[in-house]
Design an enzyme around this catalytic site. Structure first.
Site, mmCIF file in Angstrom:
data_model
loop_
_atom_site.group_PDB
_atom_site.id
_atom_site.type_symbol
_atom_site.label_atom_id
_atom_site.label_comp_id
_atom_site.label_asym_id
_atom_site.label_seq_id
_atom_site.Cartn_x
_atom_site.Cartn_y
_atom_site.Cartn_z
ATOM 1 N N MET A 243 1.820 -2.948 -13.103
ATOM 2 C CA MET A 243 2.947 -2.275 -12.462
ATOM 3 C C MET A 243 3.629 -3.247 -11.507
ATOM 4 O O MET A 243 3.086 -4.302 -11.189
ATOM 5 C CB MET A 243 2.450 -1.040 -11.694
ATOM 6 C CG MET A 243 1.632 -1.386 -10.459
ATOM 7 S SD MET A 243 0.534 -0.070 -9.882
ATOM 8 C CE MET A 243 -0.929 -0.451 -10.847
ATOM 9 N N ASP A 286 -6.004 12.619 -4.961
ATOM 10 C CA ASP A 286 -6.844 11.686 -4.203
ATOM 11 C C ASP A 286 -6.100 11.269 -2.938
ATOM 12 O O ASP A 286 -5.154 10.493 -2.998
ATOM 13 C CB ASP A 286 -7.168 10.463 -5.059
ATOM 14 C CG ASP A 286 -8.102 9.492 -4.347
ATOM 15 O OD1 ASP A 286 -8.432 9.727 -3.170
ATOM 16 O OD2 ASP A 286 -8.509 8.496 -4.969
ATOM 17 N N ASP A 305 -1.832 4.684 -7.015
ATOM 18 C CA ASP A 305 -3.031 5.252 -7.643
ATOM 19 C C ASP A 305 -2.816 6.683 -8.115
ATOM 20 O O ASP A 305 -2.978 7.646 -7.362
ATOM 21 C CB ASP A 305 -4.223 5.189 -6.699
ATOM 22 C CG ASP A 305 -5.548 5.369 -7.442
ATOM 23 O OD1 ASP A 305 -5.520 5.924 -8.559
ATOM 24 O OD2 ASP A 305 -6.586 4.950 -6.925
#
Length: 441
Positions: A243, A286, A305
């Site tokens: 990314m 998360d 993430d």
């Protein structure tokens, strides 16, 4: 700590991982025998769980889970973000110790993984690839790289053997907790373990994570408060995620920022949680602080993430909406019924600890309806709830796990509150919740 001292090869074979669990269990058993002998000599009659929960045994378990990485370490992280308000305190105490303990792969192991994913001549695809990771976590580690055209990338590389060991690792951790006496036999953790395995298999699929990242990037495309990295599909495989590299400082660095800046950033992150839960219908569950970065020049928040991202069911969102409406309305019995329906506690707790439950709900309603901004830095009411809840926590017959979807959503909410507390932010949460619920109707 230097990179060399945090460098450990990841045990990847079934036998080598199982031997680590055997070593862990043996160390815990030895510690229990030693502690038991000491207490018996002192005239005590300790319980099995007391012998398991010594500082030495907690250190042994945390260290071995950290070296195993993968599902073994992730399971500890998944329930350690302040879910102690909902889950047995012994469980969060032991597994929470692994949250910040991350080793990374030695260079030889890293080269082997990248050659398997990209081919032996993979270095030719980059103008620069930094061999030392800029971050290391439970499932993979992140490296910085530069393409020949000058674009800067972040490359997440999965530890070898992680995907293949998920089911066995989760089962082994559960067995260790049960035989140690930490968990009562009446506590059914099977649904939680099943969901943990499902989510961990999803997190180990970097193709899926890349798609979730693009999903969030599209949803927030017109929201200038956030930055979501762009996927580099040509370099992404099931075990490597590529990314764009986005500059940013750790979100915790804002602790020294002016009050209004801390308030604005916290408000923005809370707003994102409300959008995820009630508007988007999908959430990154998360809340690890490392998943947020801050760009002080623009004031934007970088989101990272997306392995734990996924759909939020309409039923789960509706249960949270019912609880919030009851709380905002100051109706204790309605809030109790809504929280019971959501699975935050069981009928056993209502029957055995009804007085405590009523006091706790009254305190929550009072805090939720206090005029003006909510002061996240003032955790006094949390301490009161925990102190009064010690009797409930000690009643192993009352231990209860909420539905798995609620646990993961609540993990995000609790982690966001922890971040607000770290930044000592003051935010008018009541108005934000009321406005979002109104928009969602």
């Amino acid at each position: 700590m230097s990179d060399d001292r945090r460098e450990r090869a990841v045990p990847r074979g079934r036998i080598s991982r199982l031997s680590r669990f055997g070593r862990m269990a043996g160390g815990v058993a030895g510690g229990m025998l030693s502690e038991g002998a000491r207490r018996l000599a002192a005239g005590e009659r300790p319980k099995l769980s007391d012998l398991a929960l010594t500082p030495g045994n907690m250190t042994r378990v945390a260290d071995q889970l950290s070296q195993l990485r993968g599902a073994a370490m992730k399971l500890g992280q998944m329930i350690s973000m302040d879910t102690g308000d909902m889950l047995p305190p012994e469980l969060t105490e032991i597994l929470g110790r692994v949250r910040d303990r991350a080793y990374h792969m030695p260079p030889k192991q890293l080269k082997h993984v990248l050659a398997a994913e990209w081919g032996e001549n993979w270095r030719g695809r980059f103008a620069l690839f930094q061999p030392s990771p800029i971050a290391a976590a439970s499932i993979g580690q992140v490296h910085r790289a530069r393409l020949p055209d000058g674009r800067e990338l972040a490359i997440k590389v999965q530890y070898p053997g992680v995907a293949e060991s998920i089911d066995a690792d989760v089962d082994n951790v559960a067995t260790l907790l049960r035989v140690s006496g930490v968990l009562p036999k009446t506590l059914n953790i099977t649904p939680m373990l099943t969901e943990a395995k499902r989510q961990l298999h999803q997190e180990a699929d970097y193709i899926r994570e890349g798609a979730q990242m693009e999903r969030f990037r599209a949803a927030l495309a017109d929201d200038e408060r956030f930055v979501v990295p762009a996927l580099e599909p040509d370099l992404t495989t099931p075990r490597v995620l590529a990314m764009t590299f986005e500059e940013g400082r750790p979100i915790e660095s804002l602790v020294d920022a002016p009050q209004d800046e801390r308030d604005r950033v916290t408000k923005t992150i809370i707003d994102l949680v409300l959008l995820e839960l009630f508007i988007f219908g999908f959430m990154q569950t998360d809340p690890n602080f490392a998943n947020y970065r801050y760009q002080p020049e623009s004031g934007r928040i970088v989101l990272l993430d997306f392995g734990a991202a996924g759909d939020v069911s309409a039923d789960t969102a509706a249960r949270y909406a019912n609880m919030l409406r009851a709380g905002l309305g100051g109706e204790r019995e309605e809030l109790k019924a809504a929280a019971l329906a959501a699975g935050f506690f069981s009928e056993t707790i209502v029957q055995r600890h009804g007085d405590f439950l009523n006091r706790a709900l009254d305190l929550i309603i009072a805090e939720l309806n206090r005029p003006g901004p909510f002061d996240f830095g003032d955790r006094a009411f949390v301490k009161v709830l925990r102190q009064e809840g010690m009797e409930v926590a000690a009643d192993r017959q009352a231990w209860h796990l909420p539905p798995v979807d609620t646990v993961f959503v609540q993990r995000k909410i609790s982690g966001t509150a922890l971040l607000g507390a770290r930044l000592k932010a003051k935010v008018d949460v009541r108005s934000m919740v009321a406005d979002t619920l109104g928009s969602a109707d």
